[in-house]
Design an enzyme around this catalytic site. Sequence first.
Site, PDB file in Angstrom:
ATOM      1  N   SER A   8       0.852  -1.194   0.000  1.00 48.67           N
ATOM      2  CA  SER A   8       0.000   0.000   0.000  1.00 48.67           C
ATOM      3  C   SER A   8       0.883   1.238   0.000  1.00 48.67           C
ATOM      4  O   SER A   8       1.705   1.430   0.910  1.00 48.67           O
ATOM      5  CB  SER A   8      -0.872   0.028   1.260  1.00 48.67           C
ATOM      6  OG  SER A   8      -1.277   1.364   1.519  1.00 48.67           O
ATOM      7  N   HIS A  33      -1.370  -1.274  -4.135  1.00 48.75           N
ATOM      8  CA  HIS A  33      -2.616  -0.889  -3.462  1.00 48.75           C
ATOM      9  C   HIS A  33      -2.623   0.619  -3.239  1.00 48.75           C
ATOM     10  O   HIS A  33      -1.669   1.185  -2.671  1.00 48.75           O
ATOM     11  CB  HIS A  33      -2.700  -1.633  -2.123  1.00 48.75           C
ATOM     12  CG  HIS A  33      -3.985  -1.469  -1.372  1.00 48.75           C
ATOM     13  ND1 HIS A  33      -5.117  -2.201  -1.666  1.00 48.75           N
ATOM     14  CD2 HIS A  33      -4.302  -0.662  -0.330  1.00 48.75           C
ATOM     15  CE1 HIS A  33      -6.084  -1.844  -0.816  1.00 48.75           C
ATOM     16  NE2 HIS A  33      -5.622  -0.926   0.004  1.00 48.75           N
ATOM     17  N   ASP A  35      -4.626   3.752  -1.610  1.00 48.08           N
ATOM     18  CA  ASP A  35      -5.661   4.083  -0.612  1.00 48.08           C
ATOM     19  C   ASP A  35      -6.173   5.504  -0.798  1.00 48.08           C
ATOM     20  O   ASP A  35      -5.453   6.464  -0.539  1.00 48.08           O
ATOM     21  CB  ASP A  35      -5.077   3.944   0.813  1.00 48.08           C
ATOM     22  CG  ASP A  35      -4.949   2.501   1.216  1.00 48.08           C
ATOM     23  OD1 ASP A  35      -3.868   2.096   1.678  1.00 48.08           O
ATOM     24  OD2 ASP A  35      -5.940   1.758   1.056  1.00 48.08           O
ATOM     25  N   MET A  37      -8.760   8.371   0.324  1.00 49.59           N
ATOM     26  CA  MET A  37      -9.554   8.744   1.498  1.00 49.59           C
ATOM     27  C   MET A  37     -10.050  10.183   1.353  1.00 49.59           C
ATOM     28  O   MET A  37      -9.298  11.053   0.905  1.00 49.59           O
ATOM     29  CB  MET A  37      -8.701   8.632   2.769  1.00 49.59           C
ATOM     30  CG  MET A  37      -8.112   7.243   2.977  1.00 49.59           C
ATOM     31  SD  MET A  37      -7.140   7.179   4.497  1.00 49.59           S
ATOM     32  CE  MET A  37      -6.333   5.571   4.280  1.00 49.59           C
ATOM     33  N   HIS A  66      -8.481   1.373  -3.591  1.00 52.89           N
ATOM     34  CA  HIS A  66      -9.368   1.165  -2.435  1.00 52.89           C
ATOM     35  C   HIS A  66     -10.029   2.494  -2.113  1.00 52.89           C
ATOM     36  O   HIS A  66      -9.371   3.412  -1.593  1.00 52.89           O
ATOM     37  CB  HIS A  66      -8.513   0.652  -1.270  1.00 52.89           C
ATOM     38  CG  HIS A  66      -9.276   0.485   0.008  1.00 52.89           C
ATOM     39  ND1 HIS A  66      -8.621   0.255   1.219  1.00 52.89           N
ATOM     40  CD2 HIS A  66     -10.592   0.516   0.301  1.00 52.89           C
ATOM     41  CE1 HIS A  66      -9.516   0.141   2.180  1.00 52.89           C
ATOM     42  NE2 HIS A  66     -10.724   0.303   1.653  1.00 52.89           N
ATOM     43  N   MET A  68     -12.052   4.743   0.030  1.00 55.64           N
ATOM     44  CA  MET A  68     -12.621   4.999   1.357  1.00 55.64           C
ATOM     45  C   MET A  68     -13.230   6.400   1.308  1.00 55.64           C
ATOM     46  O   MET A  68     -12.734   7.365   1.897  1.00 55.64           O
ATOM     47  CB  MET A  68     -11.518   4.911   2.443  1.00 55.64           C
ATOM     48  CG  MET A  68     -11.049   3.499   2.679  1.00 55.64           C
ATOM     49  SD  MET A  68      -9.468   3.383   3.518  1.00 55.64           S
ATOM     50  CE  MET A  68      -8.374   3.518   2.094  1.00 55.64           C
ATOM     51  N   MET A 137     -11.260  -5.699   5.950  1.00 54.15           N
ATOM     52  CA  MET A 137     -10.469  -4.681   6.664  1.00 54.15           C
ATOM     53  C   MET A 137     -10.074  -5.281   8.004  1.00 54.15           C
ATOM     54  O   MET A 137     -10.932  -5.614   8.834  1.00 54.15           O
ATOM     55  CB  MET A 137     -11.287  -3.402   6.880  1.00 54.15           C
ATOM     56  CG  MET A 137     -11.576  -2.590   5.630  1.00 54.15           C
ATOM     57  SD  MET A 137     -10.112  -2.177   4.668  1.00 54.15           S
ATOM     58  CE  MET A 137      -9.118  -1.293   5.871  1.00 54.15           C
ATOM     59  N   GLY A 144      -2.283   4.051   7.996  1.00 51.21           N
ATOM     60  CA  GLY A 144      -1.368   2.913   7.915  1.00 51.21           C
ATOM     61  C   GLY A 144      -0.714   2.698   9.270  1.00 51.21           C
ATOM     62  O   GLY A 144      -0.871   3.504  10.184  1.00 51.21           O
ATOM     63  N   GLY A 145      -0.006   1.582   9.417  1.00 55.82           N
ATOM     64  CA  GLY A 145       0.779   1.341  10.623  1.00 55.82           C
ATOM     65  C   GLY A 145      -0.029   0.934  11.846  1.00 55.82           C
ATOM     66  O   GLY A 145       0.483   0.938  12.963  1.00 55.82           O
ATOM     67  N   ASP A 176      -6.612  -6.414   4.451  1.00 56.17           N
ATOM     68  CA  ASP A 176      -6.055  -5.072   4.361  1.00 56.17           C
ATOM     69  C   ASP A 176      -5.940  -4.431   5.741  1.00 56.17           C
ATOM     70  O   ASP A 176      -6.935  -4.035   6.341  1.00 56.17           O
ATOM     71  CB  ASP A 176      -6.978  -4.226   3.460  1.00 56.17           C
ATOM     72  CG  ASP A 176      -6.401  -2.867   3.175  1.00 56.17           C
ATOM     73  OD1 ASP A 176      -7.131  -2.038   2.602  1.00 56.17           O
ATOM     74  OD2 ASP A 176      -5.231  -2.627   3.531  1.00 56.17           O
ATOM     75  N   GLY A 177      -4.677  -4.363   6.224  1.00 57.42           N
ATOM     76  CA  GLY A 177      -4.452  -3.635   7.482  1.00 57.42           C
ATOM     77  C   GLY A 177      -3.669  -4.459   8.490  1.00 57.42           C
ATOM     78  O   GLY A 177      -4.114  -5.541   8.894  1.00 57.42           O
TER      79      GLY A 177
HETATM   80  C1  DX5 Z   1      -6.145   1.624   5.876  1.00 52.60           C
HETATM   81  C2  DX5 Z   1      -5.798   1.249   4.440  1.00 52.60           C
HETATM   82  C3  DX5 Z   1      -4.780   0.158   4.374  1.00 52.60           C
HETATM   83  C4  DX5 Z   1      -3.453   0.559   5.017  1.00 52.60           C
HETATM   84  C5  DX5 Z   1      -2.578  -0.655   5.148  1.00 52.60           C
HETATM   85  O1  DX5 Z   1      -7.303   2.403   5.880  1.00 52.60           O
HETATM   86  O2  DX5 Z   1      -6.928   0.799   3.732  1.00 52.60           O
HETATM   87  O3  DX5 Z   1      -4.556  -0.223   3.009  1.00 52.60           O
HETATM   88  O4  DX5 Z   1      -2.804   1.512   4.226  1.00 52.60           O
HETATM   89  O5  DX5 Z   1      -1.408  -0.205   5.785  1.00 52.60           O
HETATM   90  P1  DX5 Z   1      -0.696  -1.071   6.920  1.00 52.60           P
HETATM   91  O6  DX5 Z   1      -0.242  -2.317   6.221  1.00 52.60           O
HETATM   92  O7  DX5 Z   1       0.432  -0.158   7.344  1.00 52.60           O
HETATM   93  O8  DX5 Z   1      -1.720  -1.350   7.973  1.00 52.60           O
HETATM   94 ZN    ZN Z   2      -6.486  -0.126   1.771  1.00 56.53          ZN
END
Ligand code: DX5
Ligand code: ZN
Length: 233
Positions: A8, A33, A35, A37, A66, A68, A137, A144-145, A176-177
């Site tokens: 991601s 991937h 993301d 938002m 993805h 969101m 999810m 992330g993280g 994912d996550g």
């Molecule tokens: C969170 C995202 C994920 C995230 C994954 O809302 O949809 O794709 O970036 O990152 P890690 O692997 O750091 O949890």
């Molecule tokens: Zn994602």
Amino acid sequence: MTVRIAPSILSADFGRLAEQVSEAAEAGADWIHVDVMDGHFVPNLTIGPAVTSAVRDATDLPVDVHLMIENPDQYLSAFAEAGANYITVHQETCPDLRGTIERIRKLGVKPGVTLNPATSLETLAEVIPEVDLVVIMSVNPGFGGQAYIPESTQKIRRLRAMLDENGADGAQLEVDGGINVDTAGEASEAGASVLVAGAAVFRHPDGIAEAIRLIRRAAAGRAAEEVGADRAQ
Ligand code: DX5
Ligand code: ZN
């Protein structure tokens, strides 16, 4: 079944995004991937079609977008034009989920649907035969993280059973996550076929290539402690 790894870019260095994407691709990543938002559906604001297009120009790997965001239908064609291979929408943002899935497919893009941790798998039962990707999810979306939510593993197992029962074995099951060397084995053993990893790849102290190698080995079912022994060398 070899699990696909989808780094991601949320955790990548945006000052050199194309370079980081190429590095991940050269290291054997299977998808990228992206993301997206909007600061409404999730409490964070990230990237849109322009950055997706830059990722498209940087790699031939499938681009896994993805969304969101609220009202994803408004933006489907923009992400299709930007080069998305998969567009995943949140069940929670789609009052006409079946229509949205059809509209994604009509754009020549593979449709995906995803659920927040608290949303029941049953909300997808009617659309499972229509999608190419179902995403669990394993964190609350927005950043992330974060740490993998342990209850996700049971949900992955139940979804794998739902896909098999519905003859939807063509659909990918993405998690994912919070995926890293400690959780990749558990998620893939429960039935994941695609693992998203952001911080564990782009923030790894030994670099992107080593991070992908370690996650792939963990996903292949090597015990985390063996992988830990690798790290100790
Ligand atoms: C969170 C995202 C994920 C995230 C994954 O809302 O949809 O794709 O970036 O990152 P890690 O692997 O750091 O949890
Ligand atoms: Zn994602």
